[in-house]
Design a protein around this motif. Structure first.
Motif, PDB file in Angstrom:
ATOM      1  N   LYS A 163       0.661  -1.087  -0.105  1.00 23.81           N
ATOM      2  CA  LYS A 163      -0.078  -0.005   0.052  1.00 23.81           C
ATOM      3  C   LYS A 163       0.894   1.226   0.043  1.00 23.81           C
ATOM      4  O   LYS A 163       1.678   1.200   0.732  1.00 23.81           O
ATOM      5  CB  LYS A 163      -1.117   0.104   1.161  1.00 23.81           C
ATOM      6  N   ASP A 192      -4.912  -4.743   7.131  1.00 27.67           N
ATOM      7  CA  ASP A 192      -3.923  -4.853   6.151  1.00 27.67           C
ATOM      8  C   ASP A 192      -2.934  -6.038   6.504  1.00 27.67           C
ATOM      9  O   ASP A 192      -2.695  -7.205   5.886  1.00 27.67           O
ATOM     10  CB  ASP A 192      -2.800  -3.840   5.753  1.00 27.67           C
ATOM     11  N   VAL A 222       3.336  -1.799   4.163  1.00 20.47           N
ATOM     12  CA  VAL A 222       2.551  -0.659   4.017  1.00 20.47           C
ATOM     13  C   VAL A 222       3.527   0.556   4.184  1.00 20.47           C
ATOM     14  O   VAL A 222       4.617   0.497   4.874  1.00 20.47           O
ATOM     15  CB  VAL A 222       1.392  -0.658   4.964  1.00 20.47           C
ATOM     16  N   HIS A 237      -2.908   2.504  -4.146  1.00 18.91           N
ATOM     17  CA  HIS A 237      -3.794   3.507  -3.389  1.00 18.91           C
ATOM     18  C   HIS A 237      -4.964   3.203  -4.038  1.00 18.91           C
ATOM     19  O   HIS A 237      -5.957   2.605  -3.338  1.00 18.91           O
ATOM     20  CB  HIS A 237      -3.262   5.133  -3.283  1.00 18.91           C
ATOM     21  N   THR A 249      -8.994  -4.627   1.257  1.00 23.82           N
ATOM     22  CA  THR A 249      -7.483  -5.253   0.760  1.00 23.82           C
ATOM     23  C   THR A 249      -7.668  -6.711   0.534  1.00 23.82           C
ATOM     24  O   THR A 249      -6.960  -6.934  -0.547  1.00 23.82           O
ATOM     25  CB  THR A 249      -6.835  -5.054   2.234  1.00 23.82           C
TER      26      THR A 249
END
Ligand code: FMN
Length: 385
Positions: free
Chosen positions: A47, A62, A70, A318, A336
């Protein structure tokens, strides 16, 4: 294998197992291992920094989904007094619009329209999030989470504000704790549209000097990725930027396009077309980057592979995590999970299908019986990070 993939796509649309990379290795003999900022991750999908990595709940969702990594929302750096040279980037804005966008070439995609900029809460709040990130990064079954910062960027005749680099980096390092501090330095699209970025030599100086500024400011070891902007200059200048960034440990290529007329950043197919074209041009000119991570319009496994074939060892998304639920083929799960399900298992557009096609086309070969994702970046000539 194709029949198996269709069945997995169906099954995992109801529930995606967190350890799906193990399943991909067992069922298809495909090793999805990837890398971001020096660390091996189970697969390449992460991410990007932004509104989807602002709090511990998002990180936990996540982690539970099995995301690769991330990057936290971008913090605007400050001195010990609290002064911030990039203050204008710390504005508060909550409203985001997820919109369809037709590219210059006529392709339908998605973009997120948003007027906000960097982290808009206190440094103390950000440091609390970094402590959570560090715990997750160290935990078994955790998640690789990396902070992002925007520091002072001077005009050519000005020095860098050391006090801002020193204070913010030391605070981040303390919050992170033992070991090497990973950090992504953001050059954002709004910066590309700012008068600060209207001169080429100024941008090239930033890109060349910032990694060492951060390293010198840090009390201990630090690993720095630069997230490069799409400047308002031509493709050849993007390549100059890549060349100037040789001192970074990694490069995230390239943040969203900026529309000066509307004053907003945007993505979609224009963004991926430009990014991939610039990476091609750079490689044609002999440039070989280190630790590349691709970003921009990754909305299928095939697009992950486009970035990988140009040297990227991971990708950062994103927009694809923000689509209306009806756009994902999965019936259940967090955004996700639904995004990962489509990106990895879609029977024609997914990562597994795409890697099998690359094998069939003689582009990718098995080694030790396995098709390996990282072989794509390696054969693109990317130096190991
Ligand atoms: C609403 C929004 C906020 C973002 N904020 C940041 C940010 O604070 N720092 C950063 O480096 N990138 C930021 N980005 C860029 C994303 O991380 C990503 O690189 C970019 O959107 C391209 O990927 P995409 O096409 O999948 O959206 C933001 C993007 C969006 C849409």
């Amino acid at each position: 294998m194709r029949a198996r993939l269709a069945a997995d796509f169906e099954r995992f649309g109801r529930e995606l197992p967190r350890d799906f990379p193990d399943h991909v290795r067992d069922a298809y003999r495909i090793d999805l291992t990837a890398r971001y900022l020096g660390r091996e991750i189970p697969h390449p999908i992460g991410k990007g920094s932004g509104q989807l990595s602002l709090n511990p709940d998002q990180l936990e969702a996540d982690r539970a989904a099995g995301l690769g990594f991330v990057v936290l929302k971008t913090l605007v750096a400050e001195e010990a007094s609290g002064a911030r040279s990039m203050e204008a980037w710390a504005i508060h804005e909550t409203r985001m619009r997820v919109e369809r966008l037709r590219s210059a070439g006529g392709r339908e995609g998605w973009t997120v329209t948003w007027k906000g900029r960097g982290w808009d809460r206190s440094l103390a709040d950000y440091l609390a999030l970094v402590r959570t990130a560090a715990d997750l990064a160290r935990a078994r079954d955790g998640l690789w989470v990396v902070p992002s910062v925007k520091y002072h960027l001077p005009r050519l005749d000005e020095p860098f504000r050391e006090a801002e680099y020193a204070h913010t980096t030391a605070e981040l390092a303390r919050a992170w704790g033992a070991g090497e501090l990973p950090l992504e330095k953001d050059f954002s699209p709004t910066l590309a549209g700012d008068p600060l970025a209207d001169e080429r030599r100024r941008i090239l100086r930033w890109v060349a000097e910032v990694p060492d500024r951060i390293r010198r400011a840090a009390p201990g070891p630090v690993r720095v990725a630069l997230k490069l902007m799409n400047a308002l200059f031509d493709d050849a200048f993007q390549v100059e930027m890549l060349e100037a960034a040789a001192g970074a440990d990694g490069l995230t290529v390239f943040n969203r396009l900026f529309d000066p007329a509307r004053g907003v950043a945007y993505g979609g197919w224009d963004l991926s077309e430009r990014n991939l074209r610039v990476l091609d041009l750079a490689r044609a000119r002999g440039w070989r980057g280190r630790g590349l991570s691709g970003t921009g319009n990754v909305s299928s496994g095939r697009m992950v592979l486009e970035y990988a074939r140009r040297g990227c060892e991971s990708v950062q998304l994103h927009t694809f995590f923000q689509l209306p639920l009806g756009e994902y083929p999965a019936e259940r799960g967090s955004r996700t999970q639904r995004a990962l399900h489509a990106l990895v298992f879609h029977p024609t557009e997914g990562l597994v299908a795409g890697m099998l096609d690359l094998e069939a086309g003689g582009v990718l070969e098995r080694r030790g019986g396995l098709l390996r994702f990282l072989d794509l970046a390696r054969s693109a000539g990317a130096a190991a990070s």
